[in-house]
Design a protein around this motif. Structure first.
Motif, PDB file in Angstrom:
ATOM      1  N   PHE A   5       0.860  -1.185   0.000  1.00 35.41           N
ATOM      2  CA  PHE A   5       0.000   0.000   0.000  1.00 35.41           C
ATOM      3  C   PHE A   5       0.891   1.227   0.000  1.00 35.41           C
ATOM      4  O   PHE A   5       2.065   1.152   0.375  1.00 35.41           O
ATOM      5  CB  PHE A   5      -0.907  -0.013   1.238  1.00 35.41           C
ATOM      6  N   GLY A  81     -19.770 -10.268  -7.171  1.00 31.90           N
ATOM      7  CA  GLY A  81     -19.128  -8.954  -7.091  1.00 31.90           C
ATOM      8  C   GLY A  81     -18.068  -8.979  -6.005  1.00 31.90           C
ATOM      9  O   GLY A  81     -17.217  -9.864  -5.988  1.00 31.90           O
ATOM     10  N   LEU A  83     -16.552  -9.919  -2.612  1.00 30.87           N
ATOM     11  CA  LEU A  83     -16.771 -11.041  -1.691  1.00 30.87           C
ATOM     12  C   LEU A  83     -16.386 -10.674  -0.266  1.00 30.87           C
ATOM     13  O   LEU A  83     -16.929 -11.199   0.703  1.00 30.87           O
ATOM     14  CB  LEU A  83     -15.916 -12.235  -2.126  1.00 30.87           C
ATOM     15  N   ALA A  86     -10.577  -5.998   3.157  1.00 34.88           N
ATOM     16  CA  ALA A  86      -9.755  -5.821   4.354  1.00 34.88           C
ATOM     17  C   ALA A  86      -8.998  -4.526   4.147  1.00 34.88           C
ATOM     18  O   ALA A  86      -8.700  -4.142   3.014  1.00 34.88           O
ATOM     19  CB  ALA A  86      -8.801  -6.987   4.531  1.00 34.88           C
ATOM     20  N   HIS A 139      -1.889  -5.813  -4.215  1.00 32.14           N
ATOM     21  CA  HIS A 139      -2.016  -6.894  -5.199  1.00 32.14           C
ATOM     22  C   HIS A 139      -0.716  -7.221  -5.919  1.00 32.14           C
ATOM     23  O   HIS A 139       0.173  -6.384  -6.046  1.00 32.14           O
ATOM     24  CB  HIS A 139      -3.147  -6.567  -6.179  1.00 32.14           C
TER      25      HIS A 139
HETATM   26  N1  TQI Z   1     -12.329  -7.797  -2.691  1.00 29.53           N
HETATM   27  C1  TQI Z   1     -11.261  -6.977  -3.130  1.00 29.53           C
HETATM   28  C2  TQI Z   1      -9.900  -7.604  -2.713  1.00 29.53           C
HETATM   29  O1  TQI Z   1      -9.763  -8.011  -1.563  1.00 29.53           O
HETATM   30  C3  TQI Z   1     -11.356  -5.597  -2.507  1.00 29.53           C
HETATM   31  C4  TQI Z   1     -10.254  -4.730  -3.025  1.00 29.53           C
HETATM   32  C5  TQI Z   1     -10.154  -4.214  -4.252  1.00 29.53           C
HETATM   33  C6  TQI Z   1      -9.099  -4.349  -2.331  1.00 29.53           C
HETATM   34  N2  TQI Z   1      -8.991  -3.505  -4.363  1.00 29.53           N
HETATM   35  C7  TQI Z   1      -8.324  -3.580  -3.204  1.00 29.53           C
HETATM   36  C8  TQI Z   1      -8.647  -4.588  -1.051  1.00 29.53           C
HETATM   37  C9  TQI Z   1      -7.110  -3.059  -2.842  1.00 29.53           C
HETATM   38  C10 TQI Z   1      -7.431  -4.054  -0.683  1.00 29.53           C
HETATM   39  C11 TQI Z   1      -6.664  -3.296  -1.579  1.00 29.53           C
HETATM   40  O2  TQI Z   1      -9.027  -7.648  -3.555  1.00 29.53           O
HETATM   41  S1  TQI Z   1     -12.856  -9.044  -3.582  1.00 29.53           S
HETATM   42  C12 TQI Z   1     -10.233 -11.906  -4.380  1.00 29.53           C
HETATM   43  C13 TQI Z   1      -9.483 -12.386  -5.566  1.00 29.53           C
HETATM   44  C14 TQI Z   1     -11.741 -10.352  -3.418  1.00 29.53           C
HETATM   45  C15 TQI Z   1     -11.052 -10.814  -4.510  1.00 29.53           C
HETATM   46  O3  TQI Z   1     -14.063  -9.467  -2.951  1.00 29.53           O
HETATM   47  O4  TQI Z   1     -12.926  -8.665  -4.950  1.00 29.53           O
HETATM   48  C16 TQI Z   1     -10.081 -12.517  -3.170  1.00 29.53           C
HETATM   49  C17 TQI Z   1     -11.602 -10.971  -2.203  1.00 29.53           C
HETATM   50  F1  TQI Z   1      -8.189 -12.336  -5.386  1.00 29.53           F
HETATM   51  F2  TQI Z   1      -9.774 -13.633  -5.830  1.00 29.53           F
HETATM   52  F3  TQI Z   1      -9.808 -11.689  -6.620  1.00 29.53           F
HETATM   53  C18 TQI Z   1     -10.767 -12.060  -2.068  1.00 29.53           C
HETATM   54 CL1  TQI Z   1      -9.096 -13.916  -3.001  1.00 29.53          CL
END
Ligand code: TQI
Ligand code: CA
Ligand code: ZN
Ligand code: ZN
Length: 172
Positions: A5, A81, A83, A86, A139
């Motif tokens: 971040f 959408g 899930l 955090a 990410h």
């Molecule tokens: N939630 C997103 C995620 O956790 C929320 C998000 C988007 C986010 N951009 C972010 C959180 C930047 C922190 C920083 O990525 S989600 C996955 C995966 C999600 C997606 O519900 O889309 C997983 C939750 F990786 F599969 F796309 C868990 Cl494992």
């Protein structure tokens, strides 16, 4: 490649606690087991430790199921959408969308096992990813990484990739 971040926020201590803030759609002991297994993935490769405490008042991190608008400005959107989400250190919030069809494996089976329902979301896979965010990982561009922002529908991905390990070890 992993990323952080902006400002690279981290926890300034290594012994962290978490507490459950809401009821889950699971049997409580399955829920506790799956979440504790997800935390172990990260404690196995760092000097961090995680322990469950009973009250969110005394916990560094709070985990719970919520639906729709739930007070943090990031409303959930019903089935599919988003899930879960955090927040970066040291907010310590990990929320799961209570409108999803969640599933939990009883044992630590190999990844990529397919579920009978294509829309069921594996709690542990999502938890390992969200805990990465709680600890300061953003990410990754590496497809095999837990921190890659996509997961094949109906699949399970719970093992850290080398990219995740290097990313977290550079922070702690
Ligand atoms: N939630 C997103 C995620 O956790 C929320 C998000 C988007 C986010 N951009 C972010 C959180 C930047 C922190 C920083 O990525 S989600 C996955 C995966 C999600 C997606 O519900 O889309 C997983 C939750 F990786 F599969 F796309 C868990 Cl494992
Ligand atoms: Ca959703
Ligand atoms: Zn939230
Ligand atoms: Zn993410």
């Amino acid at each position: 490649l992993y990323s952080y971040f902006s400002g690279e926020p981290t926890w300034d201590k290594t012994d962290l606690t978490y507490a459950f803030s809401t009821n889950s759609p699971f049997n409580h002991s399955i829920y506790q087991t799956v979440i504790s297994r997800a935390f172990s993935k990260w404690s196995e490769v760092t000097t961090l430790t995680f322990s469950e405490v009973s009250s969110t008042l005394f916990a560094d991190m709070e985990i719970g199921f919520y639906t729709g608008e739930h007070g943090d400005g990031e409303p959930f959107d019903g089935p599919l959408g988003t899930l879960a989400h955090a927040f970066s250190p040291t907010a310590g919030k990990f929320h799961l969308d209570g409108d999803e069809e969640w599933t939990a494996a009883k044992e630590d089976k190999a990844s990529s096992a397919l579920f009978s329902s294509r829309t069921a979301i594996d709690l542990e896979s999502v938890a390992v990813h969200e805990i990465g965010h709680l600890l300061g990982l953003a990410h990754s561009t590496e497809e095999s990484a837990i921190m890659y922002p996509s997961i094949p529908a109906g699949s399970r991905k719970v093992q850290l990739a080398n990219d995740d390990v290097v990313g977290i070890q550079n922070l702690y």
